[in-house]
Scaffold this motif. Sequence first.
Motif, PDB file in Angstrom:
ATOM      1  N   ALA A   1       0.823  -1.210   0.000  1.00  0.00           N
ATOM      2  CA  ALA A   1       0.000   0.000   0.000  1.00  0.00           C
ATOM      3  C   ALA A   1       0.860   1.265   0.000  1.00  0.00           C
ATOM      4  CB  ALA A   1      -0.939  -0.003   1.204  1.00  0.00           C
ATOM      5  N   GLU A   2       1.992   1.236   0.685  1.00  0.00           N
ATOM      6  CA  GLU A   2       2.851   2.417   0.811  1.00  0.00           C
ATOM      7  C   GLU A   2       3.778   2.618  -0.390  1.00  0.00           C
ATOM      8  OE1 GLU A   2       4.503   5.829   2.656  1.00  0.00           O
ATOM      9  OE2 GLU A   2       2.708   4.687   3.187  1.00  0.00           O
ATOM     10  N   PHE A   3       4.346   1.526  -0.915  1.00  0.00           N
ATOM     11  CA  PHE A   3       5.393   1.638  -1.936  1.00  0.00           C
ATOM     12  C   PHE A   3       5.001   1.055  -3.295  1.00  0.00           C
ATOM     13  CE2 PHE A   3       7.503   1.421   2.210  1.00  0.00           C
ATOM     14  CZ  PHE A   3       8.264   2.576   2.165  1.00  0.00           C
ATOM     15  N   GLY A   4       3.873   0.344  -3.347  1.00  0.00           N
ATOM     16  CA  GLY A   4       3.488  -0.344  -4.572  1.00  0.00           C
ATOM     17  C   GLY A   4       2.917   0.568  -5.638  1.00  0.00           C
ATOM     18  N   THR A   5       2.953   0.073  -6.852  1.00  0.00           N
ATOM     19  CA  THR A   5       2.317   0.763  -7.969  1.00  0.00           C
ATOM     20  C   THR A   5       0.813   0.515  -7.901  1.00  0.00           C
ATOM     21  OG1 THR A   5       2.475  -1.157  -9.426  1.00  0.00           O
ATOM     22  CG2 THR A   5       4.371   0.378  -9.416  1.00  0.00           C
ATOM     23  N   ASP A   6       0.065   1.262  -8.669  1.00  0.00           N
ATOM     24  CA  ASP A   6      -1.379   1.026  -8.724  1.00  0.00           C
ATOM     25  C   ASP A   6      -1.671  -0.413  -9.131  1.00  0.00           C
ATOM     26  OD1 ASP A   6      -1.920   3.631  -7.950  1.00  0.00           O
ATOM     27  OD2 ASP A   6      -2.298   4.347  -9.985  1.00  0.00           O
ATOM     28  N   ALA A   7      -0.933  -0.922 -10.112  1.00  0.00           N
ATOM     29  CA  ALA A   7      -1.154  -2.296 -10.579  1.00  0.00           C
ATOM     30  C   ALA A   7      -0.852  -3.309  -9.480  1.00  0.00           C
ATOM     31  CB  ALA A   7      -0.298  -2.572 -11.820  1.00  0.00           C
ATOM     32  N   GLN A   8       0.226  -3.113  -8.731  1.00  0.00           N
ATOM     33  CA  GLN A   8       0.551  -4.022  -7.627  1.00  0.00           C
ATOM     34  C   GLN A   8      -0.528  -3.980  -6.557  1.00  0.00           C
ATOM     35  OE1 GLN A   8       4.398  -2.404  -6.677  1.00  0.00           O
ATOM     36  NE2 GLN A   8       5.485  -3.919  -7.919  1.00  0.00           N
ATOM     37  N   GLU A   9      -0.996  -2.799  -6.234  1.00  0.00           N
ATOM     38  CA  GLU A   9      -2.060  -2.672  -5.238  1.00  0.00           C
ATOM     39  C   GLU A   9      -3.326  -3.368  -5.708  1.00  0.00           C
ATOM     40  OE1 GLU A   9      -2.608   1.457  -4.290  1.00  0.00           O
ATOM     41  OE2 GLU A   9      -0.532   1.684  -3.629  1.00  0.00           O
ATOM     42  N   GLN A  10      -3.718  -3.145  -6.963  1.00  0.00           N
ATOM     43  CA  GLN A  10      -4.937  -3.757  -7.496  1.00  0.00           C
ATOM     44  C   GLN A  10      -4.813  -5.273  -7.555  1.00  0.00           C
ATOM     45  OE1 GLN A  10      -5.693  -1.775 -11.208  1.00  0.00           O
ATOM     46  NE2 GLN A  10      -6.264   0.142 -10.206  1.00  0.00           N
ATOM     47  N   THR A  11      -3.621  -5.765  -7.857  1.00  0.00           N
ATOM     48  CA  THR A  11      -3.430  -7.207  -7.967  1.00  0.00           C
ATOM     49  C   THR A  11      -3.475  -7.892  -6.613  1.00  0.00           C
ATOM     50  OG1 THR A  11      -2.087  -6.938  -9.955  1.00  0.00           O
ATOM     51  CG2 THR A  11      -1.830  -9.013  -8.757  1.00  0.00           C
ATOM     52  N   TRP A  12      -2.869  -7.293  -5.573  1.00  0.00           N
ATOM     53  CA  TRP A  12      -2.652  -8.017  -4.325  1.00  0.00           C
ATOM     54  C   TRP A  12      -3.439  -7.554  -3.107  1.00  0.00           C
ATOM     55  CZ3 TRP A  12      -0.853 -12.612  -4.605  1.00  0.00           C
ATOM     56  CH2 TRP A  12       0.005 -12.955  -5.644  1.00  0.00           C
ATOM     57  N   LEU A  13      -3.711  -6.265  -2.967  1.00  0.00           N
ATOM     58  CA  LEU A  13      -4.240  -5.791  -1.685  1.00  0.00           C
ATOM     59  C   LEU A  13      -5.593  -6.374  -1.302  1.00  0.00           C
ATOM     60  CD1 LEU A  13      -3.085  -2.075  -1.345  1.00  0.00           C
ATOM     61  CD2 LEU A  13      -2.170  -4.138  -0.265  1.00  0.00           C
ATOM     62  N   SER A  14      -6.528  -6.463  -2.225  1.00  0.00           N
ATOM     63  CA  SER A  14      -7.832  -7.011  -1.833  1.00  0.00           C
ATOM     64  C   SER A  14      -7.713  -8.487  -1.466  1.00  0.00           C
ATOM     65  CB  SER A  14      -8.876  -6.805  -2.934  1.00  0.00           C
ATOM     66  OG  SER A  14      -8.539  -7.546  -4.085  1.00  0.00           O
ATOM     67  N   TRP A  15      -6.845  -9.212  -2.136  1.00  0.00           N
ATOM     68  CA  TRP A  15      -6.637 -10.631  -1.818  1.00  0.00           C
ATOM     69  C   TRP A  15      -6.013 -10.796  -0.435  1.00  0.00           C
ATOM     70  CZ3 TRP A  15      -8.804 -14.264  -4.712  1.00  0.00           C
ATOM     71  CH2 TRP A  15      -9.138 -13.958  -6.021  1.00  0.00           C
ATOM     72  N   LEU A  16      -5.018  -9.960  -0.127  1.00  0.00           N
ATOM     73  CA  LEU A  16      -4.359 -10.042   1.175  1.00  0.00           C
ATOM     74  C   LEU A  16      -5.285  -9.579   2.298  1.00  0.00           C
ATOM     75  CD1 LEU A  16      -0.874  -8.636   0.107  1.00  0.00           C
ATOM     76  CD2 LEU A  16      -1.352 -11.001   0.815  1.00  0.00           C
ATOM     77  N   ALA A  17      -6.037  -8.505   2.059  1.00  0.00           N
ATOM     78  CA  ALA A  17      -6.922  -7.968   3.094  1.00  0.00           C
ATOM     79  C   ALA A  17      -8.080  -8.916   3.401  1.00  0.00           C
ATOM     80  CB  ALA A  17      -7.464  -6.608   2.669  1.00  0.00           C
ATOM     81  N   SER A  18      -8.559  -9.637   2.397  1.00  0.00           N
ATOM     82  CA  SER A  18      -9.697 -10.546   2.596  1.00  0.00           C
ATOM     83  C   SER A  18      -9.273 -11.889   3.186  1.00  0.00           C
ATOM     84  CB  SER A  18     -10.400 -10.791   1.262  1.00  0.00           C
ATOM     85  OG  SER A  18      -9.548 -11.531   0.397  1.00  0.00           O
ATOM     86  N   GLY A  19      -7.987 -12.187   3.126  1.00  0.00           N
ATOM     87  CA  GLY A  19      -7.515 -13.495   3.575  1.00  0.00           C
ATOM     88  C   GLY A  19      -7.563 -14.540   2.475  1.00  0.00           C
ATOM     89  N   ASP A  20      -7.981 -14.131   1.274  1.00  0.00           N
ATOM     90  CA  ASP A  20      -7.984 -15.076   0.155  1.00  0.00           C
ATOM     91  C   ASP A  20      -6.561 -15.434  -0.265  1.00  0.00           C
ATOM     92  OD1 ASP A  20     -10.756 -15.317  -0.018  1.00  0.00           O
ATOM     93  OD2 ASP A  20     -10.920 -13.577  -1.335  1.00  0.00           O
ATOM     94  N   SER A  21      -5.613 -14.561   0.027  1.00  0.00           N
ATOM     95  CA  SER A  21      -4.194 -14.822  -0.182  1.00  0.00           C
ATOM     96  C   SER A  21      -3.467 -14.483   1.103  1.00  0.00           C
ATOM     97  CB  SER A  21      -3.620 -13.976  -1.322  1.00  0.00           C
ATOM     98  OG  SER A  21      -4.057 -14.439  -2.571  1.00  0.00           O
TER      99      SER A  21
END
Length: 168
Positions: free
Chosen positions: A27-47
């Motif tokens: 969230a702090e250092f990632g690109t928009d694409a990195q955030e879109q790819t990973w953050l919702s998965w990590l926050a939900s526990g799906d990843s």
Amino acid sequence: IEALAKSSSVLAVIAAVNNSLVAEPIAEFGTDAQEQTWLSWLASGDSIGAFALSEEDAGSDAANQQTVATRDGDGYVINGRKVWVANAAAADLAIVFAATQPGLRGRGISAFLVPMNSPGLTRTPTADSLGVRGLGCMDVDLAGVRVPAEAMLGAPDEGFRIAMWALD
């Protein structure tokens, strides 16, 4: 984290690694694409995320990275070994720290988002983790793991700063 820890210190550490050491740096250092790819998965526990900084011969000296990421065309090839990688047993993603300019210590380290199913990445069980057995600590070997340039988290050679920011 405190509420989880009241019931299970292991679950609290799993969540802290995933949230504080992986999701927050993205969230702090990632690109928009990195955030879109990973953050919702990590926050939900799906990843689940893992933080791959420690190395056998580096001890507590995080600037002494022996894992190396070499530029190769439009990406990087990562070679090295990380030890005591928390969450590695179940992780889908790891932030891997590697020297992009070996010999420069903290000034030559970069961070990479590496899917844990990448060819050349293997996980090996570690020795007993002092009672925190559910944490899924494993050693992670990276033998010719190829990642695109877009897998770099933050700017080149900013990895040590990212690691210290996350640990703080």
